[in-house]
Write an enzyme that holds these catalytic residues in place. Structure first.
Site, PDB file in Angstrom:
ATOM      1  N   LYS A  56       4.484   8.657   9.030  1.00  0.00           N
ATOM      2  CA  LYS A  56       4.205   8.024  10.320  1.00  0.00           C
ATOM      3  C   LYS A  56       5.183   8.458  11.430  1.00  0.00           C
ATOM      4  CE  LYS A  56       1.139   4.554   8.533  1.00  0.00           C
ATOM      5  NZ  LYS A  56       1.161   4.153   7.132  1.00  0.00           N
TER       6      LYS A  56
ATOM      7  N   ASP B  83       9.226   2.914  -0.404  1.00  0.00           N
ATOM      8  CA  ASP B  83       8.181   3.519   0.417  1.00  0.00           C
ATOM      9  C   ASP B  83       8.410   3.055   1.851  1.00  0.00           C
ATOM     10  OD1 ASP B  83       5.995   4.366   1.771  1.00  0.00           O
ATOM     11  OD2 ASP B  83       4.503   3.549   0.383  1.00  0.00           O
TER      12      ASP B  83
ATOM     13  N   TYR C  85       0.858  -1.184   0.000  1.00  0.00           N
ATOM     14  CA  TYR C  85       0.000   0.000   0.000  1.00  0.00           C
ATOM     15  C   TYR C  85       0.889   1.227   0.000  1.00  0.00           C
ATOM     16  CZ  TYR C  85      -3.360   3.524   1.646  1.00  0.00           C
ATOM     17  OH  TYR C  85      -4.143   4.649   1.787  1.00  0.00           O
TER      18      TYR C  85
HETATM   19  C1  PLP Z   1       0.485   4.621   5.817  1.00  0.00           C
HETATM   20  C2  PLP Z   1       1.200   4.398   4.548  1.00  0.00           C
HETATM   21  C3  PLP Z   1       1.073   5.275   3.454  1.00  0.00           C
HETATM   22  C4  PLP Z   1       0.092   6.393   3.430  1.00  0.00           C
HETATM   23  O1  PLP Z   1       0.335   7.347   4.409  1.00  0.00           O
HETATM   24  P1  PLP Z   1      -0.847   8.344   4.848  1.00  0.00           P
HETATM   25  O2  PLP Z   1      -0.181   9.271   5.787  1.00  0.00           O
HETATM   26  O3  PLP Z   1      -1.894   7.473   5.469  1.00  0.00           O
HETATM   27  O4  PLP Z   1      -1.341   9.003   3.613  1.00  0.00           O
HETATM   28  C5  PLP Z   1       1.878   5.056   2.356  1.00  0.00           C
HETATM   29  N1  PLP Z   1       2.735   4.040   2.311  1.00  0.00           N
HETATM   30  C6  PLP Z   1       2.872   3.172   3.330  1.00  0.00           C
HETATM   31  C7  PLP Z   1       3.872   2.058   3.235  1.00  0.00           C
HETATM   32  C8  PLP Z   1       2.100   3.312   4.472  1.00  0.00           C
HETATM   33  O5  PLP Z   1       2.208   2.413   5.462  1.00  0.00           O
END
Ligand code: PLP
Length: 429
Positions: free
Chosen positions: A266, A238, A143
């Site tokens: 995060k 990511d 994701y």
């Molecule tokens: C949480 C997450 C996102 C999206 O971040 P948001 O702050 O919720 O938009 C993108 N990539 C990864 C791997 C994530 O865990």
């Protein structure tokens, strides 16, 4: 009996779709009423009925030093007293950029944004702008936020372009996104052999945390690095979830692989909205206002959010922080595994840094298909049994879990005790 959580949830659904501002919070996957949080401290939060839970999502990662850490709260209060937002640069942003570049050496320059979605979306645009190519490769089960190009699942055949996972995503966007299997280097080789000259970038969670926890194999990531270099494609890690969570330098420091661009989020906000993307200076120099790739944000680098992020980044650099965090996470997964085993439940678990996965299957899965084959019904029963006992795991079978530095031995052992009794209940059902 109707609880305050039920009352709030009923009210919420009148004015907010599904009663929540982010879908997984609605408990659709596990059923039941979401808990409305009133306050949190250390490893715990309390719901609207004043019931206490040991929290294993930590806001999906950010609460790595525990909730309401006094140093972070003080930093936020101090920053807030000096004004909330200016729309002009601040020294705090300079300090934060310097800190990120120092902690993650592949990042030579960085731009702050407000969400992980923005970070990956912008990194993608930069990769396309820098290469002049449209096609991208992502992996099933990863994701990357909810940008159009990334809400895509695999098409019908190998090496066919994907299908949208959301209504409202134009076919014209997803036709540029190729979705491959995680941990399958051969497939990646095939894709590049087929169309390597058209690929702008490969985007990957180097430790996947959105299909439960699945670690990449070193070979998968090294193949990816080699192919991107060979074909002039950009490698985007990511690390919105894994950054500062699996290790101080992120997953890239564990695997020893240098991506061209990295997305962060995060943990770097410490609970307030900060995310970032950065990497090779020659690429980042193509961002507006120096270069031709446009990206902007009214609240980007917000002073209060940056203060929370910086305070958190300082706390996690205390010597031994990650050793301690990893040890606690390991204590948890080993305890859970032993408890399940003593009741004959098919269960396993995995951990890396302060992140863990629990799987109702005989073996730790290596890709999305294997993950999906685990026993979701059993997970749901376990989830509610634990919730009753005051332990809050992610309310969906296919999500990772998070431990904070405030989850000490006593907290972890209480969770394992609760799990022993929950597994017993499961074994009888
Ligand atoms: C949480 C997450 C996102 C999206 O971040 P948001 O702050 O919720 O938009 C993108 N990539 C990864 C791997 C994530 O865990």
């Amino acid at each position: 009996m109707t609880s305050n959580n039920d009352i709030l949830f009923a009210r919420a659904q009148l004015t907010t779709p599904g009663g929540v501002n982010s879908p997984v919070r609605a408990f659709r996957s596990v059923g039941g009423t979401p808990r409305f949080v009133t306050r949190a401290h250390g490893p715990y939060f309390w719901d609207a009925d004043d019931k206490r839970y040991t929290d294993y999502i930590g806001s999906w990662g950010p609460a790595i030093v525990g909730h309401a850490h006094p140093v972070v709260v003080q930093a936020v209060q101090d920053a807030a007293a000096n004004g909330l937002s200016f729309g002009a640069p601040t020294e705090g942003e300079v300090l934060m950029a310097e800190e990120i570049c120092r902690l993650v050496p592949s990042i030579e320059q960085v731009r702050l944004v407000s969400s992980g979605t923005e970070a990956t979306m912008s990194a993608l645009r930069l990769a396309r702008g820098a290469t002049g190519r449209d096609k991208i490769i992502k992996f099933e089960g990863c994701y990357h936020g909810h940008a159009d190009s990334l809400l895509v699942k695999a098409g019908s055949g190998l090496l066919t372009f994907g299908n949208p996972t959301s209504a409202g995503v134009p076919q014209d966007f997803v036709k540029h996104t190729l979705v491959l299997d995680y941990n399958n280097p051969e497939q990646l080789e095939d894709a590049f052999r087929d169309m390597g000259d058209e690929i702008a970038c490969v985007i990957v969670e180097p430790v996947a945390g959105n299909m439960n926890l699945i670690k990449a194999t070193p070979e998968f990531l090294s193949t990816m690095r080699r192919l991107c270099t060979q074909y002039g494609a950009i490698l985007i890690f990511d690390e919105v979830m894994s950054g500062f969570r699996v290790a101080l330098g992120g997953a890239q420091s564990i695997y020893g692989i240098v991506p061209d661009l990295t997305a962060l989020g995060k943990v770097i906000g410490g609970g307030l909205p900060v995310a970032a993307f950065g990497g090779r200076a020659d690429l980042m120099q193509q961002m507006s206002p120096v270069g031709a790739v446009y990206q902007a944000g009214t609240l980007s680098g917000n002073p209060v959010a940056v203060a929370a992020g910086m305070a958190t980044l300082k706390l996690i650099q205390v010597p031994g922080f990650y050793e301690g965090l990893s040890a606690q996470t390991l204590r948890l997964v080993q305890g859970l595994t032993a408890a399940a085993e003593s009741h004959g439940i098919a269960f396993c678990a995995d951990a890396i840094g302060g992140m863990f996965g629990m799987y109702f299957s005989a073996q730790v899965p290596v890709n999305f298909a294997e993950m999906m084959a685990s026993d979701k019904t059993r997970f749901n029963t376990f989830f509610h049994a634990m919730l009753d006992r005051g332990v809050y795991f992610a309310p969906a079978a296919f999500e990772a879990g998070f431990v904070s530095a405030q989850h000490d031995d006593a907290v972890i052992d209480a969770t394992i005790d609760a799990a022993r009794s929950a597994f017993e209940e499961l074994a009888l059902s």
